[in-house]
Scaffold this motif. Sequence first.
Motif, PDB file in Angstrom:
ATOM      1  N   VAL A  48       0.838  -1.073  -0.013  1.00  0.00           N
ATOM      2  CA  VAL A  48      -0.143   0.023   0.114  1.00  0.00           C
ATOM      3  C   VAL A  48       1.034   1.053   0.132  1.00  0.00           C
ATOM      4  O   VAL A  48       0.562   2.237  -0.616  1.00  0.00           O
ATOM      5  CB  VAL A  48      -1.175  -0.101   1.283  1.00  0.00           C
ATOM      6  CG1 VAL A  48      -1.690   1.323   1.320  1.00  0.00           C
ATOM      7  CG2 VAL A  48      -2.122  -1.069   1.048  1.00  0.00           C
ATOM      8  N   TYR A  49       1.964   1.348   0.627  1.00  0.00           N
ATOM      9  CA  TYR A  49       2.957   2.249   0.908  1.00  0.00           C
ATOM     10  C   TYR A  49       3.329   2.628  -0.499  1.00  0.00           C
ATOM     11  O   TYR A  49       3.268   3.924  -0.987  1.00  0.00           O
ATOM     12  CB  TYR A  49       3.940   1.883   1.624  1.00  0.00           C
ATOM     13  CG  TYR A  49       5.282   2.791   2.027  1.00  0.00           C
ATOM     14  CD1 TYR A  49       5.148   3.681   3.069  1.00  0.00           C
ATOM     15  CD2 TYR A  49       6.150   3.017   0.978  1.00  0.00           C
ATOM     16  CE1 TYR A  49       6.314   4.551   3.405  1.00  0.00           C
ATOM     17  CE2 TYR A  49       7.502   3.672   1.462  1.00  0.00           C
ATOM     18  CZ  TYR A  49       7.438   4.353   2.368  1.00  0.00           C
ATOM     19  OH  TYR A  49       8.395   5.129   2.875  1.00  0.00           O
ATOM     20  N   VAL A  50       3.691   1.589  -1.312  1.00  0.00           N
ATOM     21  CA  VAL A  50       4.279   1.931  -2.615  1.00  0.00           C
ATOM     22  C   VAL A  50       3.143   2.512  -3.585  1.00  0.00           C
ATOM     23  O   VAL A  50       3.417   3.364  -4.510  1.00  0.00           O
ATOM     24  CB  VAL A  50       4.873   0.525  -3.225  1.00  0.00           C
ATOM     25  CG1 VAL A  50       5.300   0.710  -4.707  1.00  0.00           C
ATOM     26  CG2 VAL A  50       6.097   0.208  -2.611  1.00  0.00           C
ATOM     27  N   ALA A  51       2.155   1.689  -3.526  1.00  0.00           N
ATOM     28  CA  ALA A  51       0.871   2.297  -4.313  1.00  0.00           C
ATOM     29  C   ALA A  51       0.673   3.869  -3.838  1.00  0.00           C
ATOM     30  O   ALA A  51       0.508   4.501  -4.935  1.00  0.00           O
ATOM     31  CB  ALA A  51      -0.340   1.441  -4.126  1.00  0.00           C
ATOM     32  N   LYS A  52       0.471   4.064  -2.690  1.00  0.00           N
ATOM     33  CA  LYS A  52       0.213   5.515  -2.340  1.00  0.00           C
ATOM     34  C   LYS A  52       1.262   6.557  -2.852  1.00  0.00           C
ATOM     35  O   LYS A  52       1.111   7.664  -3.477  1.00  0.00           O
ATOM     36  CB  LYS A  52       0.132   5.751  -0.930  1.00  0.00           C
ATOM     37  CG  LYS A  52      -1.186   5.256  -0.026  1.00  0.00           C
ATOM     38  CD  LYS A  52      -1.587   5.917   1.051  1.00  0.00           C
ATOM     39  CE  LYS A  52      -2.403   7.345   0.741  1.00  0.00           C
ATOM     40  NZ  LYS A  52      -2.782   7.760   2.240  1.00  0.00           N
ATOM     41  N   ASP A  53       2.816   5.926  -2.764  1.00  0.00           N
ATOM     42  CA  ASP A  53       3.653   6.920  -3.358  1.00  0.00           C
ATOM     43  C   ASP A  53       3.526   7.150  -4.806  1.00  0.00           C
ATOM     44  O   ASP A  53       3.455   7.989  -5.297  1.00  0.00           O
ATOM     45  CB  ASP A  53       5.095   5.941  -3.300  1.00  0.00           C
ATOM     46  CG  ASP A  53       6.035   6.658  -2.763  1.00  0.00           C
ATOM     47  OD1 ASP A  53       5.583   7.725  -2.257  1.00  0.00           O
ATOM     48  OD2 ASP A  53       7.261   6.205  -2.830  1.00  0.00           O
ATOM     49  N   TYR A  54       3.091   6.016  -5.812  1.00  0.00           N
ATOM     50  CA  TYR A  54       2.810   6.152  -7.113  1.00  0.00           C
ATOM     51  C   TYR A  54       1.495   7.273  -7.425  1.00  0.00           C
ATOM     52  O   TYR A  54       1.723   8.275  -8.402  1.00  0.00           O
ATOM     53  CB  TYR A  54       2.818   5.002  -7.838  1.00  0.00           C
ATOM     54  CG  TYR A  54       4.165   4.481  -7.982  1.00  0.00           C
ATOM     55  CD1 TYR A  54       5.413   5.276  -8.491  1.00  0.00           C
ATOM     56  CD2 TYR A  54       4.456   3.155  -7.675  1.00  0.00           C
ATOM     57  CE1 TYR A  54       6.372   4.545  -8.698  1.00  0.00           C
ATOM     58  CE2 TYR A  54       5.511   2.383  -7.884  1.00  0.00           C
ATOM     59  CZ  TYR A  54       6.775   3.124  -8.248  1.00  0.00           C
ATOM     60  OH  TYR A  54       7.973   2.783  -8.167  1.00  0.00           O
ATOM     61  N   ILE A  55       0.590   7.017  -6.518  1.00  0.00           N
ATOM     62  CA  ILE A  55      -0.571   7.928  -6.656  1.00  0.00           C
ATOM     63  C   ILE A  55      -0.344   9.351  -6.282  1.00  0.00           C
ATOM     64  O   ILE A  55      -0.433  10.353  -7.061  1.00  0.00           O
ATOM     65  CB  ILE A  55      -1.463   7.421  -5.929  1.00  0.00           C
ATOM     66  CG1 ILE A  55      -2.226   5.959  -6.289  1.00  0.00           C
ATOM     67  CG2 ILE A  55      -2.709   8.346  -5.821  1.00  0.00           C
ATOM     68  CD1 ILE A  55      -3.227   5.211  -5.406  1.00  0.00           C
ATOM     69  N   GLY A  56       0.555   9.478  -5.372  1.00  0.00           N
ATOM     70  CA  GLY A  56       0.834  10.667  -5.190  1.00  0.00           C
ATOM     71  C   GLY A  56       2.104  11.648  -5.652  1.00  0.00           C
ATOM     72  O   GLY A  56       1.678  12.823  -5.870  1.00  0.00           O
TER      73      GLY A  56
END
Lengths: 219, 225, 308
Positions: free
Chosen positions: A170-178
């Motif tokens: 989730v951390y990585v996903a949020k990173d790419y979204i942000g």
Amino acid sequence: MELSVLRAYLPAYLQAAEATLAIAGLGLVGSTLLGLVIAVAQYFRWPGARPVTAVYVELSRNTPLVVQLFFLYYGLPKLGLVWGSGVCAVVGLTFLGGSYMAEACRSGLEAVEPHQSQSALALGLGPGPALRHVVLPQALALATPAFTANAIFLIKETSVVSIIAYPDLVYVAKDYIGNDYNTSEALALLVAFYLVILLPVSLGAAAWERRLRHAGFGD
Amino acid sequence: MPASGIEVLFEGRNLVRLLGGLWTSLWIALSAMAVSVVLGLPMGVLMTSRHRLVKLVLRIYLEAIRVLPQLVLLFVFYFDLTLVTGVNLSGELAALIVFALWGTAEMGDLVRGAISAIPRHQYQSAAALGLRPTQVQFHVVLPQSARRLLPLAVNLVTRMIKTTSLIVLIGVVEVLKVGQQIIDRNRFDFPDAALWVYATIFLLYFLVCFPISRLAQALERKLDL
Amino acid sequence: MSTIGLATRPRRAAASTLGLVLAAACLIGLAGCAADSDSGPDTSAAGSSPASATTGSSANFRDVAQIQADGTIRIGVFSDKAPFGSVDAQGDYVGYDIEYGNRIGQDLGVEVEYVPVEAASRVSFLETGKVDLILANFTVTAERAEKVDFLKPYMKVALGVASPESAPITDVAQLAGQKIIVVKGTTAETYLASQYPDYDVIKYDQYTEATSALLDGRGDAWVTDNTEALAWTTQNPGFVTGIASLGPADTIAGAVQKGNTDLAAWLNNELVDLGKEDFFHQDYELTLKSVYGDVVSPDELVVEGGQV
């Protein structure tokens, strides 16, 4: 959805999946051990075990992991206890999962008929060996469906550890979204990775449970 | 006396705000639960149907919802659905939809389990007494299932409430977010406020969920299951 | 109503994420049923998803007339980034960005509804029409400008590095091998990723979490806007802003949804008018002065009338 973006993100997700699996695995081991100790303590009515375990079980079951993690990671340092995010995650998962595992083990233990341990003792085994060689193996086999259900539950629960900066999926996903605003690609990979991790466990558990059921008497 | 940080809780409207945040979570959980009961009952009944296509579709729905972490579902709905539909989906609404979808699946499965647990001879006896299939359902199967169902459904409420703690991650101002605002606001005067604020939130969740869990246990014992 | 179709790319892509969930579901369902010892199901209908409910979408922003007709403007702000945007003990929003927002509401003749945002969600809040305007310390960058329409700036900014007084970081080279705290979705994160990809960065969602982490010794330095670093270290004994200006000099501006030219034009005119009365200097006196004291002069931060 752009394939080039998916490809570019893949390595980061693979690394994150490893991180997710690491805490899921350690959390599972931790909560199984904790659950086993609690179940055995209750089974043999160790002095003082009942009130202590009861308080723990209620606290563990009636509070969300998110809140437990916030407390561990941001609250405890005020008391001088600074644990890293990985440690907090494993401790949190163990605290959460221990009560569920205890319940699984308890029902397993209680399902082993009393004459099993009586016979073992009559055959001259000490209480320790009787537990280890006769009661526990049967109890664990009986507890397997509940155990796998808990395992799936715990793996799913790891999805919140990004709130304490643990670099999971989730951390990585949020990173790419942000940062890149590639919301769709980031989410698609997130879903895909969780499916790859959880589907085999879920399907395996279902198959295992069917086998157990068919092995039983009647219905 | 050195400032411990606990006084932060009683400053201004902070405690009221925390409770207000908790209410946001509870409101979403209870609304989602209401929807789940309403939709889960027919779903569970349908899941016991002999129609293979119906069973397949419902099973797919159930497994899809259950295998993924709720947080992932929240992300998909919150970040993606708005782009798909162009509908402005607030965090609260996205959460409500996800929890209702999830709750309906769980509830449906509980109903299915409760109905399946009714012994076959009950159906046979009812049929022998001349009841029509719908009468069998309403007068024989459902009342008995309800007894089994009640404690499990009450338990689902606590799971629902605990899961609402995730909505802080999609920007809903609930109890955790209010807590963070309070901590940040008092950063300079009460650096240790975090301990107290998070401990309070921990306690608040416990105070809400514990009685409900107890109710479920009591029901379980009372109904002698 | 002005209509601008949402970009089709995200729409299609989004549908496929939901599709993925469904496809997976089919897989489980099929596997489950097949294993149920029933004969294999021959249903192909299961694939058509009920979830891909698409409606004819149009741009979902509101122009000035609509905002005034509705009587409320929704502004996305930080709720945990004092002194720019935070919530006081009464539950009211306060700060530099809030003063600006209040004035906009007043001049539009509407109520202001503040919506708390996180750094990483600012773009998506605008894209999805959850807010009309973002006033959340939003640094103007080329990548962001592709997604949103920035207004004229109202502040100047660069990056700064806060670190413990006992082990101050005064040069960017010192950051190598150290644990660096950043907030997700900020220019600090993108700057470090592009310029120093090998550095060890820990990322937090919220400002509160980042500052907590620094206080608790979870990192050796915190890279953030220099305005934020200075404000925070001034108020936190034991910490210093060892590097006060890092990376390119940027500006901070409000932003509206891509294509909302009507609202953007109104707001840019407003900014010119506010410049005539030195509004942001007053705003600085009111909200930032007490934090910065004499460390910073207002002209180093404030931009009047959108003129850098």
